[in-house]
Design an enzyme around this catalytic site. Structure first.
Site, PDB file in Angstrom:
ATOM      1  N   ASN A   1       8.012   6.617  -0.552  1.00 19.78           N
ATOM      2  CA  ASN A   1       7.161   6.449  -1.740  1.00 19.78           C
ATOM      3  C   ASN A   1       6.543   7.792  -2.121  1.00 19.78           C
ATOM      4  O   ASN A   1       5.368   7.865  -2.481  1.00 19.78           O
ATOM      5  CB  ASN A   1       6.080   5.403  -1.474  1.00 19.78           C
ATOM      6  CG  ASN A   1       5.374   4.973  -2.761  1.00 19.78           C
ATOM      7  OD1 ASN A   1       5.814   5.312  -3.860  1.00 19.78           O
ATOM      8  ND2 ASN A   1       4.286   4.248  -2.632  1.00 19.78           N
TER       9      ASN A   1
ATOM     10  N   ASP B   1      -6.653  12.125  -7.291  1.00 16.25           N
ATOM     11  CA  ASP B   1      -6.419  11.630  -5.928  1.00 16.25           C
ATOM     12  C   ASP B   1      -7.734  11.381  -5.174  1.00 16.25           C
ATOM     13  O   ASP B   1      -7.720  10.805  -4.089  1.00 16.25           O
ATOM     14  CB  ASP B   1      -5.554  12.614  -5.125  1.00 16.25           C
ATOM     15  CG  ASP B   1      -4.082  12.530  -5.518  1.00 16.25           C
ATOM     16  OD1 ASP B   1      -3.726  11.692  -6.367  1.00 16.25           O
ATOM     17  OD2 ASP B   1      -3.279  13.315  -4.965  1.00 16.25           O
TER      18      ASP B   1
ATOM     19  N   GLU C   1       0.566   5.074  -5.620  1.00 21.58           N
ATOM     20  CA  GLU C   1       1.058   4.276  -4.501  1.00 21.58           C
ATOM     21  C   GLU C   1       0.792   2.789  -4.724  1.00 21.58           C
ATOM     22  O   GLU C   1       1.492   1.917  -4.231  1.00 21.58           O
ATOM     23  CB  GLU C   1       0.426   4.751  -3.192  1.00 21.58           C
ATOM     24  CG  GLU C   1       1.019   6.037  -2.625  1.00 21.58           C
ATOM     25  CD  GLU C   1       0.549   7.299  -3.321  1.00 21.58           C
ATOM     26  OE1 GLU C   1       0.108   7.244  -4.487  1.00 21.58           O
ATOM     27  OE2 GLU C   1       0.634   8.368  -2.686  1.00 21.58           O
TER      28      GLU C   1
ATOM     29  N   HIS D   1      -2.158   5.178   1.438  1.00 23.21           N
ATOM     30  CA  HIS D   1      -2.912   6.021   2.378  1.00 23.21           C
ATOM     31  C   HIS D   1      -4.325   6.309   1.907  1.00 23.21           C
ATOM     32  O   HIS D   1      -5.265   6.355   2.695  1.00 23.21           O
ATOM     33  CB  HIS D   1      -2.150   7.321   2.623  1.00 23.21           C
ATOM     34  CG  HIS D   1      -1.774   8.085   1.375  1.00 23.21           C
ATOM     35  ND1 HIS D   1      -1.784   9.449   1.280  1.00 23.21           N
ATOM     36  CD2 HIS D   1      -1.384   7.654   0.135  1.00 23.21           C
ATOM     37  CE1 HIS D   1      -1.411   9.821   0.062  1.00 23.21           C
ATOM     38  NE2 HIS D   1      -1.157   8.742  -0.645  1.00 23.21           N
ATOM     39  N   ARG D   2      -4.500   6.485   0.599  1.00 21.64           N
ATOM     40  CA  ARG D   2      -5.847   6.844   0.113  1.00 21.64           C
ATOM     41  C   ARG D   2      -6.788   5.646   0.085  1.00 21.64           C
ATOM     42  O   ARG D   2      -8.001   5.809   0.159  1.00 21.64           O
ATOM     43  CB  ARG D   2      -5.769   7.534  -1.252  1.00 21.64           C
ATOM     44  CG  ARG D   2      -4.931   8.783  -1.215  1.00 21.64           C
ATOM     45  CD  ARG D   2      -5.244   9.806  -2.268  1.00 21.64           C
ATOM     46  NE  ARG D   2      -4.225  10.845  -2.204  1.00 21.64           N
ATOM     47  CZ  ARG D   2      -4.161  11.799  -1.267  1.00 21.64           C
ATOM     48  NH1 ARG D   2      -5.080  11.874  -0.330  1.00 21.64           N
ATOM     49  NH2 ARG D   2      -3.181  12.695  -1.265  1.00 21.64           N
TER      50      ARG D   2
ATOM     51  N   LYS E   1       1.693   8.660   5.296  1.00 16.98           N
ATOM     52  CA  LYS E   1       2.302   9.283   4.106  1.00 16.98           C
ATOM     53  C   LYS E   1       1.889  10.748   3.965  1.00 16.98           C
ATOM     54  O   LYS E   1       2.718  11.598   3.638  1.00 16.98           O
ATOM     55  CB  LYS E   1       1.906   8.491   2.852  1.00 16.98           C
ATOM     56  CG  LYS E   1       2.599   8.950   1.589  1.00 16.98           C
ATOM     57  CD  LYS E   1       2.286   8.028   0.423  1.00 16.98           C
ATOM     58  CE  LYS E   1       3.142   8.319  -0.790  1.00 16.98           C
ATOM     59  NZ  LYS E   1       2.811   9.536  -1.509  1.00 16.98           N
TER      60      LYS E   1
HETATM   61  O1  LIG Z   1       2.087  17.678  -8.197  1.00 15.79           O
HETATM   62  C1  LIG Z   1       1.530  17.199  -7.200  1.00 15.79           C
HETATM   63  O2  LIG Z   1       1.645  17.705  -6.071  1.00 15.79           O
HETATM   64  C2  LIG Z   1       0.699  16.003  -7.362  1.00 15.79           C
HETATM   65  C3  LIG Z   1       0.261  15.626  -8.599  1.00 15.79           C
HETATM   66  C4  LIG Z   1      -0.596  14.448  -8.813  1.00 15.79           C
HETATM   67  O3  LIG Z   1       0.185  13.448  -9.417  1.00 15.79           O
HETATM   68  P1  LIG Z   1       0.141  13.123 -11.005  1.00 15.79           P
HETATM   69  O4  LIG Z   1       0.526  14.349 -11.723  1.00 15.79           O
HETATM   70  O5  LIG Z   1       1.135  12.024 -11.124  1.00 15.79           O
HETATM   71  O6  LIG Z   1      -1.270  12.717 -11.317  1.00 15.79           O
HETATM   72  C5  LIG Z   1      -1.192  13.899  -7.525  1.00 15.79           C
HETATM   73  O7  LIG Z   1      -1.666  12.602  -7.728  1.00 15.79           O
HETATM   74  C6  LIG Z   1      -0.179  13.871  -6.407  1.00 15.79           C
HETATM   75  O8  LIG Z   1      -0.746  13.415  -5.207  1.00 15.79           O
HETATM   76  C7  LIG Z   1       0.352  15.264  -6.134  1.00 15.79           C
HETATM   77  C1  LIG Z   2      -0.277  10.090  -5.734  1.00 18.30           C
HETATM   78  C2  LIG Z   2       0.020  10.591  -4.543  1.00 18.30           C
HETATM   79  O1  LIG Z   2       1.241  10.951  -4.118  1.00 18.30           O
HETATM   80  P1  LIG Z   2       2.662  11.029  -4.801  1.00 18.30           P
HETATM   81  O2  LIG Z   2       2.503  10.861  -6.278  1.00 18.30           O
HETATM   82  O3  LIG Z   2       3.169  12.390  -4.438  1.00 18.30           O
HETATM   83  O4  LIG Z   2       3.457   9.955  -4.183  1.00 18.30           O
HETATM   84  C3  LIG Z   2      -1.053  10.826  -3.545  1.00 18.30           C
HETATM   85  O5  LIG Z   2      -0.767  11.482  -2.523  1.00 18.30           O
HETATM   86  O6  LIG Z   2      -2.172  10.378  -3.733  1.00 18.30           O
END
Ligand SMILES: O=C(O)C1=C[C@@H](OP(=O)(O)O)[C@@H](O)[C@H](O)C1
Ligand SMILES: C=C(OP(=O)(O)O)C(=O)O
Length: 485
Positions: free
Chosen positions: A114, A352, A380, A429-430, A455
């Protein structure tokens, strides 16, 4: 997969956990490496000419699925220093014929669990590299949109890219001979990961590329992070903004060369420890993160400052202090319980940390309105709707909005009560890590499926025990109370 990584995933065998409340939290911690930086560095190093050494990398499910997928196209990634560093032998610039040899007959199957970063970054990179691939994950991944990315790539390739689940969600099927175009357009209203993926893919295609941005871009700090990280490997980017300051286009050129890159501790993971001091009182230093970090989520500590916490940034890291400390400094005038005020906050750039803040907000003196995070419904789990459902189990009033939520404080009686509440984590996870904060302040909180922290943070529960000095209660029996609805 190296044995150490598999062991990490299996290291939280129980089905639910209760964090034990017990007064202020004082201490310091260094969370593991940033997921976002590790997965970006892996992409750039994988497609670089030469060898890269990445230190401080995260070992977790999201990085393992990236490593396993890259191995399938011939990238050698070897852990050293007990897995804390990776040596990556890149496959060099694009050679589409070679790529096609990798996936001559059947598509290369990649399982990405995921991990949003993995599937979005790889989808873009593999179309630029060329070959036939099928990227699939767990059922929730097949509900997370990728259509805007697929639509952006389609005109760039001779061949095909299809997202096969309803609503243009994964699995993604790719048959590409590399990128032939030099300009493309992408929407950024659902996820910034589409743009980040396309930016990182351009040097793999060995092309100068211009990307136009359609509409608003969510999670902008991650786009800047992408540009910074690419620069370390020789990828050059230019970000253009319109008169209103909105990102309008990005230009990319250059090729990736092997590099030495040091990964910062994960700032989203840090949010739980800063919030621990806010919720329970005390003082927590998160080591090796600074205001200059490339992760926007360091800004979460400033949000806690708005709520009344003391914020300090030094050469050692960023410290959050609130209310009484277990060993107050001499002559300090600490109050008897941690105080927090409700705030109205735009969190679109640090989405996040919305779950973290929502839990903190339960202990404030008034409501907290969280705005600008409509895209949190595609992560998630639905991190607005399902978050509201779980927090309401505590008897809290939670108003759900299209773009966020309003969290009202718990009553003093509820805070004092330890009647059992069983919280579902939705394999997010969050959710699990944020709900742990509840347990620091009130009794009776039981968190289901704590192993879902694998994760991004397999050692989260152990690190929290280390910080609080208190052992959690673990159980693999069925919960003894039904959730209060
Ligand atoms: O580019 C990245 O590393 C991330 C971008 C964010 O997602 P979104 O752009 O979908 O908000 C964040 O929520 C994710 O955990 C990591
Ligand atoms: C949204 C998250 O992860 P990803 O979009 O990379 O699955 C996260 O780590 O909170």
């Amino acid at each position: 997969m190296p044995a150490a990584m598999t062991d990490n995933i299996a290291s939280v065998p129980t089905t639910r956990v209760s964090v034990v409340p017990g007064g202020p939290v004082d201490g310091e911690i260094q969370p593991p490496g940033s997921k976002s930086l590790t997965n970006r560095a892996l992409i750039c190093a994988a497609f670089a000419s030469g060898t890269s050494r990445l230190s401080g990398t995260l070992v977790s499910e999201d990085t393992e699925v990236m490593i396993e997928s890259l191995a399938k196209i011939g990238v050698s990634i070897k852990p050293i220093d007990g897995g804390q560093s990776l040596v990556v032998d890149g496959v060099g610039g694009v050679v589409s014929d070679d790529a096609r040899r990798i996936s001559n007959d059947a598509p290369v199957e990649m399982f990405i669990a995921n991990s949003g970063t993995t599937i979005r970054f790889l989808t873009a990179a593999l179309t630029a590299f060329g070959g036939r691939y099928r990227l699939a994950g767990i059922p929730r991944m097949h509900e997370r949109p990728i259509g805007d990315l697929v639509d952006a790539i389609e005109p760039m390739i001779e061949g095909q890219i299809v997202a096969t689940s309803p609503g243009k969600c994964p699995p993604v099927e790719i048959d590409s001979k590399g990128w032939s175009g030099e300009s493309l357009r992408v929407s950024g209203g659902v996820s910034s990961q589409y743009l980040s993926g396309l930016m990182m893919a351009a040097p793999i295609a060995s092309k100068s590329v211009e990307i136009q941005i359609l509409g608003d871009m969510v999670s902008m700090p991650y786009v800047r992070m992408t540009a910074d990280l690419m620069a370390a490997f020789g990828g050059r980017t230019g970000l253009q903004h319109d008169a209103d300051g909105r990102l309008s286009s990005v230009t990319i050129n250059g090729d990736y060369q092997g590099a030495e890159v040091s990964i910062e501790p994960d700032a989203s993971a840090a949010s739980y420890f800063w919030a621990a001091a806010a919720v329970a009182g005390g003082s927590v230093l998160v080591r090796d993160l600074s205001e200059d970090a490339s992760q926007g989520d360091v800004g979460f500590a400033r949000v806690l400052e708005q709520m009344g916490c003391e914020y300090t940034s030094t050469g050692e890291g960023i410290r959050i202090t609130n209310g009484p400390q277990s060993t107050p400094p001499p002559n300090s005038a600490s109050s008897s319980s941690p105080l927090l005020c409700g705030i109205d906050v735009e969190m679109g750039e640090i989405s996040d940390t919305v779950q973290t803040l929502s839990v903190v907000a339960l202990f404030a003196d008034g409501p907290t309105r969280i705005r600008g995070v409509a895209h949190n419904r595609f992560k998630e789990t639905d991190r607005i709707g399902n978050l509201a459902i779980e927090l309401r189990k505590l008897g809290a009033r939670i108003d759900e909005h299209d773009d966020g939520l309003t969290v009202y404080p718990l009553t003093a009686e509820r805070m004092a009560s330890d009647s059992p509440v069983v919280l579902e984590t939705y394999n997010d996870h969050r959710m699990a890590m944020s709900f742990a904060l509840l347990g620091l302040r009130i009794g009776g909180i039981e968190i289901l499926n704590p192993a879902c922290t694998r994760k991004t943070y397999p050692e989260f529960w152990a690190d929290l025990e280390m910080l609080t000095g208190r052992a959690h209660h673990w159980s693999s029996e069925a919960p003894h109370a039904e959730p209060v609805t």
